[in-house]
Design a protein around this motif. Structure first.
Motif, PDB file in Angstrom:
ATOM      1  N   THR A 177       1.481   7.808   7.011  1.00  0.00           N
ATOM      2  CA  THR A 177       0.948   6.503   6.596  1.00  0.00           C
ATOM      3  C   THR A 177       1.311   5.452   7.645  1.00  0.00           C
ATOM      4  OG1 THR A 177       2.913   6.307   5.190  1.00  0.00           O
ATOM      5  CG2 THR A 177       0.872   6.910   4.092  1.00  0.00           C
ATOM      6  N   LYS A 180      -0.176   2.027   7.808  1.00  0.00           N
ATOM      7  CA  LYS A 180       0.299   1.006   6.855  1.00  0.00           C
ATOM      8  C   LYS A 180       1.801   0.828   7.017  1.00  0.00           C
ATOM      9  CE  LYS A 180      -3.251   2.345   3.527  1.00  0.00           C
ATOM     10  NZ  LYS A 180      -3.414   3.543   2.683  1.00  0.00           N
ATOM     11  N   ASP A 181       2.304   0.991   8.221  1.00  0.00           N
ATOM     12  CA  ASP A 181       3.736   0.832   8.519  1.00  0.00           C
ATOM     13  C   ASP A 181       4.621   1.758   7.689  1.00  0.00           C
ATOM     14  OD1 ASP A 181       3.693  -0.916  10.645  1.00  0.00           O
ATOM     15  OD2 ASP A 181       3.785  -2.722   9.398  1.00  0.00           O
ATOM     16  N   LEU A 183       4.051   3.006   4.619  1.00  0.00           N
ATOM     17  CA  LEU A 183       4.064   2.637   3.196  1.00  0.00           C
ATOM     18  C   LEU A 183       4.323   3.827   2.254  1.00  0.00           C
ATOM     19  CD1 LEU A 183       3.476   0.388   1.034  1.00  0.00           C
ATOM     20  CD2 LEU A 183       1.098   1.124   1.106  1.00  0.00           C
ATOM     21  N   ALA A 186       7.684   4.207   0.932  1.00  0.00           N
ATOM     22  CA  ALA A 186       8.105   3.228  -0.081  1.00  0.00           C
ATOM     23  C   ALA A 186       7.809   3.747  -1.490  1.00  0.00           C
ATOM     24  CB  ALA A 186       7.404   1.889   0.143  1.00  0.00           C
ATOM     25  N   PHE A 417       4.968  -5.115   3.613  1.00  0.00           N
ATOM     26  CA  PHE A 417       4.281  -4.222   2.673  1.00  0.00           C
ATOM     27  C   PHE A 417       3.388  -4.997   1.718  1.00  0.00           C
ATOM     28  CE2 PHE A 417       8.193  -1.717   3.611  1.00  0.00           C
ATOM     29  CZ  PHE A 417       7.549  -0.727   4.332  1.00  0.00           C
ATOM     30  N   LEU A 421       6.401  -5.187  -3.110  1.00  0.00           N
ATOM     31  CA  LEU A 421       7.213  -4.421  -2.141  1.00  0.00           C
ATOM     32  C   LEU A 421       7.771  -5.310  -1.025  1.00  0.00           C
ATOM     33  CD1 LEU A 421       5.046  -1.177  -1.894  1.00  0.00           C
ATOM     34  CD2 LEU A 421       7.162  -1.473  -3.157  1.00  0.00           C
TER      35      LEU A 421
END
Lengths: 453, 89
Positions: A177, A180-181, A183, A186, A417, A421
């Motif tokens: 992912t 999306k850094d 994500l 998370a 995020f 988040l």
């Protein structure tokens, strides 16, 4: 008002309007054991149907209750039987189930579905290993599904093979992912002493010892506690504890009322109230600011662990007085990216990963929502997991690790995020390797005090 | 069931008249009322009985919240149980 005190009415309204008091989540636990079939497709279809049927009204009921009682209900969630138990017959095709679970979450309109989980605290079967290896792909092709793995317990020790594997899985999940850094990471948490009735994400799952459908409610309110503590400035620690307890009591009672009513309307058993001070990134909803109100210049200063210990304990005591069914994680969460006070402390270097680790020995869970450099090795992530699991195992408490190795980013850079988040500066991990320790594999035996029989 | 209606906002003429008229239109009975002005802020709390009303709580809630927006005050309608739960042992 002769029946109700006007100040109490105004206090309740201020809690919601000015201090961000909310019911963080109504989580419906659903057993999916009845959906196990030989094929991935059929199991997935039955799971989808069962979730859609059981949780059909959860969003409407939550919205109605929020309106009737004037307390916002932020999230509607579902937790399921640990999915590794459902996939034993079709190893290698677990993602078929993951997609069906995510689709079910979207169909019923819930925010998150938890329980893409495996409990491997003592050993790992071949289908559980296959399941865990499916997590990176599963989290990259789904949106609302969360995953958790239990790698240790006070009763069984720590499964170091699973700890080693999870270091790789966390890293791979973040890499898959990367757009999306990271994500995906998370939505993945690694536990020691995971609880079976936790309504909070990413770690919620519906334990096998639970009933068919159960309602667990998570209430929050760091801002309410912070506000109440402003009234006892300079007074003794005893006053601080009493104030937290009284506030926790009120919050829990509101949650209890809503939980009972929700269970009735959703035709499910009432499970537990989880009173957890769960921060959000908005101003006035921070656990770190509570600790600073108690008297720290910044969270992370010496004294932080002690202040957090008294906070966590007082929250539990207030909650227990309010309800005979307090469970889940109940206490104070200390995520970094989700708490504006923690973010500020990390930015100015007041708090480190080491101090966070110390704090997890007295908070309700563990190292949570911490962004670390993308080039952190899988073994180092496993080392962080092993340390947390050891704290949990020895101290008979739940601990967890939810770190995000942000792909292509390093210390000092930021990750965003969004939403609950939040955002976080990337924190430094140790430069020294624990690879030889992690790669030994095997099991850390259960501690001596687990032999209670 | 009984609900607590709370009206908070800047004081001006006619707030009580407008709110109580709206409540009467819903066939809801006001059993108790308390009103003060603190530093120019109007605060009114009413205990209302909805048992004779044909209107469901949701519609009653929406009507009063909308009225609040029209006359520039904040109106809350909440089931009385929430206050009993939070403040009575």
């Amino acid at each position: 008002m002769n029946i109700l005190n006007r100040n109490e009415i105004i206090e309740t309204i201020d809690m919601v309007e000015k201090e961000h008091f909310d019911v963080r989540t109504i989580t419906m636990g659903i057993s999916l054991l009845s959906c196990i079939r030989d094929s991935a497709e059929e199991t997935a279809r039955l799971c989808y149907d069962k979730i859609c049927k059981k949780a059909e009204n959860i969003v409407k009921v939550a919205e109605d209750l929020g309106m009737e009682y004037g307390i916002p209900i932020i999230n509607k969630r579902v937790s399921i039987t640990p999915a590794s138990m459902l996939t034993a017959n079709f190893s290698g095709k677990e993602v078929v189930l993951a997609k069906a679970l995510d689709n079910a979450a979207k169909t019923v309109g819930i925010d998150f579905l938890g329980g893409y989980s495996a409990l491997v605290q003592k050993g790992m079967t071949s289908f559980e290993r296959s399941f865990i290896e499916s997590i990176p792909e599963a989290l990259s092709v789904t949106e609302r599904m969360c995953s958790s793995i239990n790698v240790g317990s006070s009763k069984s020790g720590i499964n170091m093979d699973a700890v080693s594997l999870m270091g790789k899985i966390v890293k791979e999940t973040a890499n898959l992912t990367a757009d999306k850094d990271g994500l995906g990471a998370a939505k993945l948490v690694v536990f020691c002493n995971a609880v079976e009735d936790n309504p909070f994400m990413a770690g919620a799952f519906h334990g096998v010892g639970e009933a068919e459908t159960v309602i667990n409610v998570g209430v929050s309110g760091p801002g309410v506690v912070h506000h109440a503590l402003k009234g006892v400035k300079g007074l003794s620690i005893g006053e601080v504890c009493e104030t937290i307890k009284k506030t926790a009591f009120k919050i829990s009672r509101a949650g209890m009322l809503i939980a009972k009513e929700a269970s009735k309307r959703l035709n499910a058993e009432f499970g537990i109230i989880d009173l957890s001070l769960a921060p959000t990134p908005v101003m006035g909803d921070s656990v770190a600011h509570i600790l600073e109100e108690i008297g720290l210049q910044s969270v992370g200063a010496h004294g932080t662990t002690a202040a957090l210990a008294l906070l966590n304990d007082a929250v539990k005591k207030g909650g227990v007085m309010a309800s005979g069914n307090v469970g889940g994680l109940s206490g104070a969460f200390i995520p970094v990216s989700e708490d504006i006070g923690m973010i500020n402390a990390a930015e100015k270097g007041a708090i480190s990963l080491d101090k966070l680790e110390a704090m997890t020995s007295v908070c309700s869970v563990g190292i949570d929502m911490v962004a670390i450099p993308g080039n952190t090795s899988a073994e180092t992530i496993s080392g962080i997991i092993a340390d947390e699991a050891a704290i949990g195992m020895i101290n008979n408490k739940t601990t967890a690790v939810r770190v995000i190795p942000v792909p292509n980013k390093g210390v000092g850079e930021y990750v965003e995020f969004g939403g609950l988040l939040g955002r976080a500066p990337i924190m430094k991990v140790s430069d020294y390797s624990c690879a030889d320790f992690i790669n030994r594999g095997g099991r850390i035996p259960a501690p001596i005090h687990s032999n209670k029989n | 069931m009984k609900a607590i209606v709370t009206v908070i906002g800047k004081d001006k003429s006619g707030i009580i008249a407008k709110v109580s008229t709206a409540i009467a239109e819903c066939e809801v009975n006001i059993e108790d009322i308390s009103q003060t002005i603190v530093q120019g802020n109007f605060t009114m709390i009413m205990l209302c009985d909805l048992s004779a009303s044909k209107m469901p709580l949701k519609a009653f809630h929406e009507k009063l919240v909308k009225l609040g927006e029209e006359i520039g005050v904040s109106i809350h309608v909440q089931h009385e149980d929430i206050f009993n739960a939070m403040h009575k042992i």
